[in-house]
Design a protein around this motif. Structure first.
Motif, PDB file in Angstrom:
ATOM      1  N   UNK A 201      20.194  29.117  58.921  1.00 36.34           N
ATOM      2  CA  UNK A 201      18.743  28.948  58.855  1.00 36.34           C
ATOM      3  C   UNK A 201      18.005  30.284  58.788  1.00 36.34           C
ATOM      4  N   UNK A 202      17.261  30.464  57.725  1.00 42.73           N
ATOM      5  CA  UNK A 202      16.498  31.687  57.532  1.00 42.73           C
ATOM      6  C   UNK A 202      17.250  32.810  56.861  1.00 42.73           C
ATOM      7  N   UNK A 203      18.568  32.679  56.692  1.00 47.70           N
ATOM      8  CA  UNK A 203      19.367  33.778  56.157  1.00 47.70           C
ATOM      9  C   UNK A 203      19.362  33.817  54.637  1.00 47.70           C
ATOM     10  N   UNK A 204      18.570  32.970  53.983  1.00 43.19           N
ATOM     11  CA  UNK A 204      18.405  33.083  52.538  1.00 43.19           C
ATOM     12  C   UNK A 204      17.580  34.314  52.180  1.00 43.19           C
ATOM     13  N   UNK A 205      16.814  34.800  53.147  1.00 38.33           N
ATOM     14  CA  UNK A 205      16.123  36.073  53.003  1.00 38.33           C
ATOM     15  C   UNK A 205      16.767  37.048  53.981  1.00 38.33           C
TER      16      UNK A 205
ATOM     17  N   UNK B 171      16.450  36.648  48.566  1.00 35.38           N
ATOM     18  CA  UNK B 171      15.962  35.279  48.413  1.00 35.38           C
ATOM     19  C   UNK B 171      16.091  34.815  46.970  1.00 35.38           C
ATOM     20  N   UNK B 172      15.707  35.666  46.022  1.00 34.59           N
ATOM     21  CA  UNK B 172      15.813  35.300  44.609  1.00 34.59           C
ATOM     22  C   UNK B 172      17.268  35.090  44.212  1.00 34.59           C
TER      23      UNK B 172
ATOM     24  N   UNK C 211      11.274  29.968  57.638  1.00 34.48           N
ATOM     25  CA  UNK C 211      11.568  29.494  56.296  1.00 34.48           C
ATOM     26  C   UNK C 211      10.604  30.179  55.326  1.00 34.48           C
ATOM     27  N   UNK C 212      11.112  30.994  54.406  1.00 35.59           N
ATOM     28  CA  UNK C 212      10.226  31.772  53.522  1.00 35.59           C
ATOM     29  C   UNK C 212       9.670  30.929  52.364  1.00 35.59           C
ATOM     30  N   UNK C 213       8.897  29.926  52.718  1.00 37.71           N
ATOM     31  CA  UNK C 213       8.363  29.013  51.705  1.00 37.71           C
ATOM     32  C   UNK C 213       7.468  29.749  50.701  1.00 37.71           C
ATOM     33  N   UNK C 214       6.518  30.535  51.230  1.00 39.24           N
ATOM     34  CA  UNK C 214       5.568  31.200  50.340  1.00 39.24           C
ATOM     35  C   UNK C 214       6.254  32.210  49.439  1.00 39.24           C
ATOM     36  N   UNK C 215       7.210  32.931  50.018  1.00 36.25           N
ATOM     37  CA  UNK C 215       7.905  33.935  49.229  1.00 36.25           C
ATOM     38  C   UNK C 215       8.677  33.289  48.076  1.00 36.25           C
ATOM     39  N   UNK C 216       9.340  32.157  48.363  1.00 34.10           N
ATOM     40  CA  UNK C 216      10.097  31.481  47.315  1.00 34.10           C
ATOM     41  C   UNK C 216       9.164  30.931  46.241  1.00 34.10           C
ATOM     42  N   UNK C 217       8.039  30.357  46.668  1.00 30.60           N
ATOM     43  CA  UNK C 217       7.088  29.825  45.694  1.00 30.60           C
ATOM     44  C   UNK C 217       6.558  30.940  44.799  1.00 30.60           C
ATOM     45  N   UNK C 218       6.316  32.112  45.374  1.00 37.12           N
ATOM     46  CA  UNK C 218       5.818  33.242  44.593  1.00 37.12           C
ATOM     47  C   UNK C 218       6.852  33.711  43.578  1.00 37.12           C
ATOM     48  N   UNK C 219       8.112  33.776  44.022  1.00 38.73           N
ATOM     49  CA  UNK C 219       9.177  34.182  43.104  1.00 38.73           C
ATOM     50  C   UNK C 219       9.365  33.142  42.001  1.00 38.73           C
ATOM     51  N   UNK C 220       9.285  31.862  42.368  1.00 42.40           N
ATOM     52  CA  UNK C 220       9.436  30.812  41.359  1.00 42.40           C
ATOM     53  C   UNK C 220       8.308  30.828  40.347  1.00 42.40           C
ATOM     54  N   UNK C 221       7.159  31.362  40.757  1.00 46.07           N
ATOM     55  CA  UNK C 221       6.021  31.447  39.836  1.00 46.07           C
ATOM     56  C   UNK C 221       6.132  32.646  38.892  1.00 46.07           C
ATOM     57  N   UNK C 222       7.196  33.430  39.057  1.00 50.27           N
ATOM     58  CA  UNK C 222       7.428  34.537  38.144  1.00 50.27           C
ATOM     59  C   UNK C 222       7.155  35.910  38.701  1.00 50.27           C
TER      60      UNK C 222
ATOM     61  N   UNK D 152      21.759  31.333  42.822  1.00 46.25           N
ATOM     62  CA  UNK D 152      23.155  30.889  42.941  1.00 46.25           C
ATOM     63  C   UNK D 152      23.254  29.481  43.511  1.00 46.25           C
ATOM     64  N   UNK D 153      22.425  29.149  44.500  1.00 50.26           N
ATOM     65  CA  UNK D 153      22.466  27.798  45.067  1.00 50.26           C
ATOM     66  C   UNK D 153      22.066  26.757  44.020  1.00 50.26           C
ATOM     67  N   UNK D 154      21.074  27.082  43.206  1.00 52.58           N
ATOM     68  CA  UNK D 154      20.650  26.131  42.174  1.00 52.58           C
ATOM     69  C   UNK D 154      21.713  25.973  41.100  1.00 52.58           C
ATOM     70  N   UNK D 155      22.393  27.064  40.757  1.00 53.60           N
ATOM     71  CA  UNK D 155      23.504  26.938  39.815  1.00 53.60           C
ATOM     72  C   UNK D 155      24.610  26.063  40.384  1.00 53.60           C
ATOM     73  N   UNK D 156      24.914  26.263  41.654  1.00 57.48           N
ATOM     74  CA  UNK D 156      25.957  25.439  42.281  1.00 57.48           C
ATOM     75  C   UNK D 156      25.569  23.962  42.274  1.00 57.48           C
ATOM     76  N   UNK D 157      24.311  23.688  42.530  1.00 62.32           N
ATOM     77  CA  UNK D 157      23.856  22.293  42.560  1.00 62.32           C
ATOM     78  C   UNK D 157      23.810  21.684  41.163  1.00 62.32           C
ATOM     79  N   UNK D 158      23.264  22.431  40.200  1.00 61.92           N
ATOM     80  CA  UNK D 158      23.000  21.865  38.886  1.00 61.92           C
ATOM     81  C   UNK D 158      24.178  21.977  37.927  1.00 61.92           C
ATOM     82  N   UNK D 159      25.026  22.993  38.134  1.00 59.91           N
ATOM     83  CA  UNK D 159      26.144  23.195  37.217  1.00 59.91           C
ATOM     84  C   UNK D 159      27.427  23.469  38.007  1.00 59.91           C
ATOM     85  N   UNK D 160      27.908  22.464  38.727  1.00 62.92           N
ATOM     86  CA  UNK D 160      29.092  22.674  39.570  1.00 62.92           C
ATOM     87  C   UNK D 160      30.328  23.082  38.781  1.00 62.92           C
TER      88      UNK D 160
END
Length: 756
Positions: A606-610, A648-649, A626-637, A654-662
């Protein structure tokens, strides 16, 4: 240089249940119950993980901050929101595409205050060996003269301190059940007639007659090997699995069980083949998990050691060890670890040793003791034909070959003795290494982590690759971790401390009348750095460190004058020397990348994604950010502004790649670099459509002139970066064939590429 390991194209022949893509650990407690976890679900799902991993959810001691002190296996913990709260969390998680993994505790239950909270134990204390619950607990009635020693009193039993009151015996606010028909007896006869003996907690060291968790007497061992006990203690968990509330299990302290494999086979039969199961099992560096265990693998401390080790410089670590020895006068790791094992076995675990000596007889007692001290791994397992030769040789050198051979024969013919020997060995390794030697031996604190080898902390790139290839073949769905609720320092604290192995001269000569503590204090302060509440957090961690090390003070024999001086070693933390700041960034990002890309199921604490800097518990169980704002800012470009956002980025990508393209995370093949700085790059492919590369020992690299003309021979195809080459709106650059590492990384310490 070792030859590259062969590519593993498929793992379909490995019979494992469908694993998570990744897990995210949440530490539940009354201040962070199920509704709070439910509120975090949307963010955690957006991060890309596939499963929430929850700390224990069954009823525990009131106020417990961890939940491992279970009091009732039949109920979900009310303080967290009860079963309705857990089921609501599961529904919310499922709505966001997440499953649940439960942490279960089969080895022990709490000896709580009040004792009534543990109903099975209460009834055993009231009714004795004839209680239907007597089979639940690992009690040696004969050793206690027919009574269970209860070391729960704050001091010696004084005349008049115990009084009968109806059907209970009272000691202050504590209550104990009275045996039927004894209520009217005079106090001496009354106490003698009970099935237990209340005692000062200090008596546990020598007189305890029930199995416990390590040296914690308020956690009593449960005989889960009994089929009826297994059924009773697992009914609720199995119900939650059948109802789809949870899809996986983490098994706490599997080494504490009499027969781990038998237990795991029973659990697999009850939970079904689709349940993902990992075991908390500490493996020595050259030890492998028994291949016959019906599990996906371990929780991942073996992976932690390899990731940490590949970012540790062997020459610098050796120099630090030499400086530490000369500064403190303390011996090197082999002598420290053996001395701690002897201290703990003959001191803290004297009751457990005495029990084994009674079972073996006086002629084998010394050999039993020496074999336990010499044992190189946590424990043997039932049915093993041979004990490790080095343990036999070391024990025989002290106790004699004949007695050692006698113990070996006893282990083979007496399953009950063998089980208790193994359980004692596991407790000894954990207590003497994790809770003593790792605090006493401090040349490089990043190396003193669970599953580590402080005497040889560095891992070569070739060894790392060999480990990963073996994991891909044998345990592709096992867990991997870098930070947990049990790590003594979070991964990012260790990443900072490990930079000292590249520049040991910057350790200096820590000042203070206690040089050992001075080393611990300086490295801990450098690892934590300038963070909120740093001074009180450091003070608490250093006090725990000196008590665990047991050189000048201890938990049971505190030296108040010495402990008062510990605060003098706490300084306002400052950041790493400027010349190591970039090395710390490279370590932080490189460790995160290897963890998320290597074979296995990565867990994010918990919290170690940043960037997450935490010391030993309870510091590492502080409320999560939980770095919600930071992730939202990075996702916005937006571009990452610091190493925390870079991590965090990287983690989200990598987590999204693991989820979407196992399919990208199958197989494993090293990609060795070529050129003068080849040893500073760890690169490999997965699938093989994913390529990752991480810089190691970056401070040494810079001092030697940088990458120069070092090249990475890319596998055939066109590789496109997953992350921008450096902060900003730069366009991705494709590479094919062989690439200069300088161009490939383009200023970053790490890189991730996909093949088109």
């Amino acid at each position: 240089m070792s030859q590259p390991q062969p590519v593993i194209e498929s793992e379909s022949d490995v019979p494992t249940p469908v694993p998570p893509a990744s897990t995210y650990r949440l530490q539940l407690r009354p201040e962070f119950p199920f509704p709070a976890a439910e509120a975090a679900v949307p963010y955690i799902a957006s991060l890309g993980v596939s499963h929430l991993h929850l700390s224990p959810v069954l009823e525990a001691v009131p106020g417990s901050a961890h939940g491992y002190d279970v009091t009732d296996h039949s109920r979900v913990r009310a303080e967290l929101g009860g079963e309705p709260g857990l089921r609501a969390l599961a529904r919310a998680a499922r709505a966001h595409g997440l499953g649940l993994v439960l942490d279960i505790v089969p080895n022990h239950m709490a000896v709580p205050t009040p004792l009534r909270l543990n109903r099975p134990l209460w009834e055993v204390l009231r009714d004795g060996p004839d209680s239907p619950y007597a089979r639940w607990f690992d009690i040696d009635w004969e050793a206690g003269g027919g009574q269970v020693l209860l070391p729960v009193l704050a001091g010696p039993v004084e005349s008049g301190a115990l009084t009968a009151d109806g059907d209970v015996l009272r000691h202050g606010e504590q209550e104990f059940p009275l045996r039927a028909g004894t209520a009217g007896l005079a106090l001496p006869e009354l106490l003698a007639a009970q099935w237990y003996r209340p005692a000062w907690w200090r008596e546990a060291r020598t007189s305890l007659n029930y199995r416990r968790f390590f040296t914690i007497s308020d956690l009593i061992g449960v005989r889960v090997e009994d089929p009826e006990v297994f059924t009773a203690t697992h009914a609720k968990v199995l119900e939650l699995l059948r109802d789809g509330v949870a899809q996986g299990l983490r098994i706490d302290h599997v080494d504490g069980l009499a027969d781990p494999e038998e237990y795991l086979r029973r659990l697999r039969a009850a939970a079904g083949d689709d349940c993902w199961v990992v075991v908390e099992k500490i493996l020595a560096r050259h030890e492998r998990l028994p291949p016959s265990w019906p599990v996906a693998g371990t929780t991942g401390y073996d992976a932690l050691h390899r990731v940490d080790g590949v970012f540790t410089d062997p020459a610098g670590a050796a120099e630090l060890a030499d400086r530490y020895g000369r500064s403190t006068g303390l011996p090197q790791w082999p002598e420290v670890s053996q001395a701690c094992a002897r201290e703990v076995l003959t001191g803290d675990l004297a009751a457990e040793l005495r029990s084994l000596e009674r079972r073996s007889g006086p002629e084998l007692a010394e050999a039993v003791r020496e074999l336990l001290i010499a044992f190189p791994v946590y424990r043997p397992y039932p049915g093993e034909p041979e004990l490790p030769p080095q343990a036999l040789e070391r024990a025989a050198a002290v106790a004699g070959a004949g007695p050692v051979a006698g113990v070996r024969e006893l282990l083979l013919r007496d399953p009950a003795f063998a089980a208790r020997f193994a359980q004692t060995s596991a407790a000894l390794r954990a207590k003497s290494l994790e809770d003593r030697a790792f605090y006493r031996y401090a040349p490089l604190l990043s190396a003193t982590e669970v599953g580590g080898e402080p005497g040889q902390p560095a891992v070569t790139a070739e060894e790392f690759h060999a480990y990963c290839a073996a994991q891909a073949r044998e345990w592709p769905a096992g867990g991997t971790v870098l930070s947990t609720h049990d790590t003594k320092r979070s991964a990012d604290v260790r990443a900072r401390i490990a930079t000292l192995s590249q520049a040991p001269e910057l350790m200096g000569r820590p000042a203070g009348p206690d040089p050992q503590l001075a080393w611990v204090a300086r490295q801990t302060a450098l690892g934590l750095g300038p963070v909120p509440d740093a001074v009180p957090r450091l003070s608490e961690a250093l006090l725990k460190a000196v008590r665990e090390a047991a050189l000048r003070t201890s938990w049971t024999e505190p030296d108040e004058d010495y402990e008062a001086d510990v605060a003098g070693y706490v300084r306002a933390p400052h950041d790493l020397p400027e010349e190591l700041a970039e090395a710390a960034r490279a370590n932080l990002l490189g460790m995160a990348l290897l963890h998320l890309a290597m074979p296995g199921v990565p867990e994010v604490y918990q919290g170690a994604e940043t960037e997450y800097r935490a010391l030993v518990d309870p510091d590492n169980r502080r409320p999560a950010h939980f770095p919600r704002r930071e992730l939202a800012r990075l996702d916005a470009g937006a571009a990452a502004q610091d190493p925390a956002e870079e991590k965090l980025a990287l983690t989200a990508a990598l987590l999204r790649l693991r989820r979407d393209r196992p399919e990208l995370f199958r197989g494993y093949a090293p990609v060795p670099a070529l050129g003068p700085a080849a040893g500073h790059l760890v690169a490999f492919t997965r699938a093989p459509g994913l390529l990752v590369a991480a810089t190691r020992l970056s401070h040494r690299l810079a001092a030697s002139g940088g990458w120069r003309d070092t090249r990475l021979p890319l596998p055939p195809g066109t590789w496109t970066p997953v992350l921008p080459p450096h902060p900003g709106p730069d366009s991705p650059v494709s590479h094919s064939g062989s690439a200069e590492v300088t161009d490939l990384l383009d200023g970053r310490p790490v890189g991730v590429w996909l093949r088109r």
